[in-house]
Scaffold this active site. Sequence first.
Site, PDB file in Angstrom:
ATOM      1  N   GLY A  90       3.203   2.336  11.042  1.00 17.35           N
ATOM      2  CA  GLY A  90       3.704   3.579  10.749  1.00 17.35           C
ATOM      3  C   GLY A  90       5.089   3.506  11.848  1.00 17.35           C
ATOM      4  O   GLY A  90       5.163   5.203  11.754  1.00 17.35           O
ATOM      5  N   GLU A 122      -6.799   4.344   8.062  1.00 17.31           N
ATOM      6  CA  GLU A 122      -6.182   6.444   7.280  1.00 17.31           C
ATOM      7  C   GLU A 122      -8.002   6.942   6.857  1.00 17.31           C
ATOM      8  O   GLU A 122      -8.070   8.185   7.224  1.00 17.31           O
ATOM      9  CB  GLU A 122      -5.046   6.497   7.139  1.00 17.31           C
ATOM     10  CG  GLU A 122      -4.238   6.309   7.355  1.00 17.31           C
ATOM     11  CD  GLU A 122      -2.792   5.342   6.582  1.00 17.31           C
ATOM     12  OE1 GLU A 122      -3.026   5.424   5.879  1.00 17.31           O
ATOM     13  OE2 GLU A 122      -1.502   4.845   7.547  1.00 17.31           O
ATOM     14  N   LYS A 125       0.202   4.438   0.013  1.00 15.21           N
ATOM     15  CA  LYS A 125      -0.536   5.802   0.230  1.00 15.21           C
ATOM     16  C   LYS A 125       0.119   6.887  -0.550  1.00 15.21           C
ATOM     17  O   LYS A 125       0.413   6.804  -2.053  1.00 15.21           O
ATOM     18  CB  LYS A 125       0.128   6.266   1.876  1.00 15.21           C
ATOM     19  CG  LYS A 125       0.060   4.487   2.900  1.00 15.21           C
ATOM     20  CD  LYS A 125       0.630   4.738   4.122  1.00 15.21           C
ATOM     21  CE  LYS A 125      -0.257   2.951   4.870  1.00 15.21           C
ATOM     22  NZ  LYS A 125       0.169   3.593   6.038  1.00 15.21           N
ATOM     23  N   ASN A 179       0.661  -1.196   0.381  1.00 19.04           N
ATOM     24  CA  ASN A 179      -0.261  -0.057  -0.039  1.00 19.04           C
ATOM     25  C   ASN A 179       0.720   1.374   0.321  1.00 19.04           C
ATOM     26  O   ASN A 179       1.002   1.803   1.137  1.00 19.04           O
ATOM     27  CB  ASN A 179      -0.461  -0.002   1.124  1.00 19.04           C
ATOM     28  CG  ASN A 179      -1.923   1.101   1.344  1.00 19.04           C
ATOM     29  OD1 ASN A 179      -1.675   2.143   0.589  1.00 19.04           O
ATOM     30  ND2 ASN A 179      -2.125   1.740   2.537  1.00 19.04           N
ATOM     31  N   HIS A 217      -9.080   1.231   4.893  1.00 17.98           N
ATOM     32  CA  HIS A 217      -8.277   1.400   6.267  1.00 17.98           C
ATOM     33  C   HIS A 217      -8.345   2.528   6.539  1.00 17.98           C
ATOM     34  O   HIS A 217      -9.089   3.453   7.041  1.00 17.98           O
ATOM     35  CB  HIS A 217      -7.104   2.159   4.725  1.00 17.98           C
ATOM     36  CG  HIS A 217      -5.984   2.013   5.598  1.00 17.98           C
ATOM     37  ND1 HIS A 217      -5.271   2.662   6.070  1.00 17.98           N
ATOM     38  CD2 HIS A 217      -4.037   1.221   5.103  1.00 17.98           C
ATOM     39  CE1 HIS A 217      -4.251   2.726   6.932  1.00 17.98           C
ATOM     40  NE2 HIS A 217      -3.556   1.581   5.488  1.00 17.98           N
ATOM     41  N   GLU A 251      -5.305  -4.723  10.474  1.00 20.17           N
ATOM     42  CA  GLU A 251      -3.892  -3.945  10.988  1.00 20.17           C
ATOM     43  C   GLU A 251      -4.573  -2.394  12.441  1.00 20.17           C
ATOM     44  O   GLU A 251      -5.418  -2.080  12.443  1.00 20.17           O
ATOM     45  CB  GLU A 251      -3.863  -2.356  10.421  1.00 20.17           C
ATOM     46  CG  GLU A 251      -3.830  -3.605   8.393  1.00 20.17           C
ATOM     47  CD  GLU A 251      -3.873  -2.302   7.657  1.00 20.17           C
ATOM     48  OE1 GLU A 251      -2.210  -2.653   6.549  1.00 20.17           O
ATOM     49  OE2 GLU A 251      -4.686  -0.825   6.800  1.00 20.17           O
ATOM     50  N   SER A 279       3.576  -2.026  10.263  1.00 19.42           N
ATOM     51  CA  SER A 279       5.540  -2.318  10.883  1.00 19.42           C
ATOM     52  C   SER A 279       5.596  -3.581  10.340  1.00 19.42           C
ATOM     53  O   SER A 279       6.153  -4.254  11.421  1.00 19.42           O
ATOM     54  CB  SER A 279       5.661  -2.052  12.076  1.00 19.42           C
ATOM     55  OG  SER A 279       5.192  -0.069  12.323  1.00 19.42           O
TER      56      SER A 279
HETATM   57  P1  13P Z   1       3.279  -0.043   7.790  1.00 20.09           P
HETATM   58  O1  13P Z   1       3.182  -0.922   6.588  1.00 20.09           O
HETATM   59  O2  13P Z   1       3.692   1.793   7.038  1.00 20.09           O
HETATM   60  O3  13P Z   1       2.858   0.785   9.086  1.00 20.09           O
HETATM   61  O4  13P Z   1       1.394   0.764   6.739  1.00 20.09           O
HETATM   62  C1  13P Z   1       0.481  -0.280   7.074  1.00 20.09           C
HETATM   63  C2  13P Z   1      -0.628  -0.471   6.525  1.00 20.09           C
HETATM   64  O5  13P Z   1      -1.473   0.540   6.837  1.00 20.09           O
HETATM   65  C3  13P Z   1      -0.733  -1.644   5.078  1.00 20.09           C
HETATM   66  O6  13P Z   1      -1.966  -0.384   4.487  1.00 20.09           O
END
Ligand code: 13P
Length: 253
Positions: free
Chosen positions: A174, A98, A11, A9, A96, A168, A214
């Site tokens: 992150g 976010e 982003k 992903n 997601h 997640e 992560s």
């Molecule tokens: P990270 O791997 O940067 O922690 O992000 C995970 C994520 O949100 C994948 O959709």
Amino acid sequence: MRKKIVAGNWKMNLDLQEGVALAKELNEALAADKPNCDVVICTPFIHLASVAPVLDCNLIGLGAENCADKEKGAYTGEVSAKMVKSTGAQYVILGHSERREYYKETPEILKEKVLLALANGLKVIFCIGESLEEREANKQNEVVKAELEGSVFNLSAEDFAKIVIAYEPIWAIGTGKTATAEQAEEIHAYIRGCVAEKYGAEVAENTSILYGGSCKASNAPELFAKPDIDGGLIGGASLKCADFKGIIDAWKK
Ligand code: 13P
């Protein structure tokens, strides 16, 4: 047998040229050293049409990170599931954290998005997961169950088979703070149990449940060794070919 999947992903990272270069590099790396799992990259909308032709679709699937909750029409700035599909993409990430948090996507909105994605022939990577506060209050199971019930448990068993679940935990995204393999396995097994309760044991056995948060080459082998963890949804570590390939290679260990 359910699929093993490593999905990236991206982003809101990488401009168009950087994105195409990364896609090419990854395609070459996987052509030279074939993966032991399905690999998918999910990119910003504007990258899709340029990334699709550089990927060997037998090696790497392509997906969007979102799509609209409306079919078509006067929705300035939105991108429909049909438009995503027309680029050559086969997947879309929905739900997601976010998007839920920053863009206020509710379970009802996500339910609409899921239906439109499926109606347009896209497979959905549907994200669920609890906040730190919810984990500390030991509410993670009820949170993920409610997220499933709110947006995907309305589907027929046939449509649910086109859903990949990504667990997640928000506190691990992150942050460099990964769930331990034991913590992740415990909730993945719970999620599979929820699917079994709703759709039966066979559907549950065939559902891929990915871990995200992560995840990197150093912790992927331990996570992927767990029986209910079928791969990963990777943010930061999907932005460099070597890092992402390191995670894909965890399926070879
Ligand atoms: P990270 O791997 O940067 O922690 O992000 C995970 C994520 O949100 C994948 O959709």
